[in-house]
Write an enzyme that holds these catalytic residues in place. Sequence first.
Site, PDB file in Angstrom:
ATOM      1  N   TYR A   1     -16.973  16.413 -14.863  1.00  0.00           N
ATOM      2  CA  TYR A   1     -17.369  15.006 -15.008  1.00  0.00           C
ATOM      3  C   TYR A   1     -18.438  14.665 -13.954  1.00  0.00           C
ATOM      4  CZ  TYR A   1     -16.914   9.938 -14.915  1.00  0.00           C
ATOM      5  OH  TYR A   1     -17.173   8.603 -14.941  1.00  0.00           O
TER       6      TYR A   1
ATOM      7  N   ASP B   1      -8.007  18.564 -14.106  1.00  0.00           N
ATOM      8  CA  ASP B   1      -8.297  17.225 -14.633  1.00  0.00           C
ATOM      9  C   ASP B   1      -7.927  17.255 -16.112  1.00  0.00           C
ATOM     10  OD1 ASP B   1      -9.488  14.991 -15.828  1.00  0.00           O
ATOM     11  OD2 ASP B   1     -11.182  14.968 -14.438  1.00  0.00           O
TER      12      ASP B   1
ATOM     13  N   ARG C   1       0.858  -1.203   0.000  1.00  0.00           N
ATOM     14  CA  ARG C   1       0.000   0.000   0.000  1.00  0.00           C
ATOM     15  C   ARG C   1       0.888   1.244   0.000  1.00  0.00           C
ATOM     16  NH1 ARG C   1      -1.505   1.691   4.651  1.00  0.00           N
ATOM     17  NH2 ARG C   1      -2.193  -0.319   5.475  1.00  0.00           N
TER      18      ARG C   1
ATOM     19  N   LYS D   1      -9.034   6.210 -19.491  1.00  0.00           N
ATOM     20  CA  LYS D   1      -9.366   6.730 -20.816  1.00  0.00           C
ATOM     21  C   LYS D   1      -8.140   6.628 -21.742  1.00  0.00           C
ATOM     22  CE  LYS D   1     -13.102   7.462 -18.518  1.00  0.00           C
ATOM     23  NZ  LYS D   1     -13.420   8.705 -17.855  1.00  0.00           N
TER      24      LYS D   1
HETATM   25  C1  LIG Z   1     -13.913   9.047 -16.523  1.00  0.00           C
HETATM   26  C2  LIG Z   1     -13.529  10.348 -15.961  1.00  0.00           C
HETATM   27  C3  LIG Z   1     -13.277  10.501 -14.583  1.00  0.00           C
HETATM   28  C4  LIG Z   1     -13.449   9.373 -13.597  1.00  0.00           C
HETATM   29  O1  LIG Z   1     -12.514   8.366 -13.807  1.00  0.00           O
HETATM   30  P1  LIG Z   1     -12.740   6.798 -13.484  1.00  0.00           P
HETATM   31  O2  LIG Z   1     -11.481   6.185 -13.926  1.00  0.00           O
HETATM   32  O3  LIG Z   1     -13.949   6.368 -14.278  1.00  0.00           O
HETATM   33  O4  LIG Z   1     -12.995   6.687 -12.024  1.00  0.00           O
HETATM   34  C5  LIG Z   1     -12.862  11.747 -14.143  1.00  0.00           C
HETATM   35  N1  LIG Z   1     -12.722  12.793 -14.993  1.00  0.00           N
HETATM   36  C6  LIG Z   1     -12.977  12.676 -16.309  1.00  0.00           C
HETATM   37  C7  LIG Z   1     -12.799  13.867 -17.192  1.00  0.00           C
HETATM   38  C8  LIG Z   1     -13.398  11.471 -16.845  1.00  0.00           C
HETATM   39  O5  LIG Z   1     -13.647  11.365 -18.153  1.00  0.00           O
END
Ligand SMILES: *Cc1c(COP(=O)(O)O)cnc(C)c1O
Length: 378
Positions: free
Chosen positions: A97, A169, A45, A194
Amino acid sequence: MRKKTKFIHGGISRDPYTGAVSTPIYQVSTYKQDGVGNFIYEYSRTGNPTRESLEKLIADIEGGKRGFAFGSGMAAITAVIQLFSAGDHIIATDDVYGGTFRVMTKVLNRFNLEVTFVDTSDLDTVKNAVKPNTKAIYVETPTNPLLKITDIQAVSEIAKENNLKLIVDNTFSTPYWQNPLELGADIVLHSATKYLGGHSDVVAGLVVVNDDKLAEDVHFIQNSTGGILGPQDSWLLIRGIKTLGVRMEEIEENTKKVVNFLQDNKHVQKVYYPGLANHPGHDIHSKQADGFGGMISFTVESEAKALDVLKKVKYFTLAESLGAVESLISIPALMTHASIPKERRHELGIEDGLIRISVGIEDIEDLLEDLENALQDE
Ligand SMILES: *Cc1c(COP(=O)(O)O)cnc(C)c1O
């Protein structure tokens, strides 16, 4: 080292213990100590060689000092917000998001963290939202699904003047096209599920900072709350990142052609893409990023027409998520943004006939034929 080289040779590109060219999957929870307190790794961890290899890699490619890998994008976002305390106030982009909106308004609010959602593409609105207890500005650019753009550098100046942390982000642009730390952000984070993973086969989140104290604080939260990424998924992500450059170049090429096609198609009303000169954020995005990415939204006349298009496509896969080698298609009003009341959706510009696509790396002729057939009446 240039970017495409960094994706392959950045971080720890060779296993220091064996010389293996691909970092091995250290599937291990604990480590033998040579006497009490004498160890390289203590407990997985706290630190694991495969995860560390990924964490060094993402820090390198975002131009930061230290990276951290989490079990999902949401775990990464939650950990970053946990740097703040009850009574603190955060300003966030209004069309963040959906999961980010949910965790901020339904979970972290219960711990008395206050969030105000504003249009961060409007700098005066951001300035006016600063209160005495404001501690951070949380920005997503481009946003989902209308690809609104926020000027990262300008917001970072507002953050510095008011002694706030700027969190970005960077999921949509990826470190290949945009590096928020270099534009003045303090913390950059990703849903690595993604583009970074890129193959629809791993859920992960990453955080990068370029300040030692902040790095210590993020590691403290990561180790204390435990939302770490496992060694198998860390390895998959390292593998995905190696091809990020070629995938993003190919996606960019395909996306431009899809945008041109959509603009000329009589069934399409509006096309949202930051690469279009008439997109409201075009100039700012061009200044802060080297590419426009693979996300496009467009409107057809009605929800019924949108549903018909989704039924007819063969290669565009009907699915949530984005950023994969396979092209994906969705209707935000019925899927990712269904929990937002209709009037609020319309206020935000998310119409019922809005379709969102994430362009992949299939042969462009197949993608264009697919859309052409799907958009035809009958
Ligand atoms: C998908 C997404 C998230 C969340 O991520 P996960 O891996 O699904 O938990 C956060 N921000 C954006 C812009 C996203 O497209």
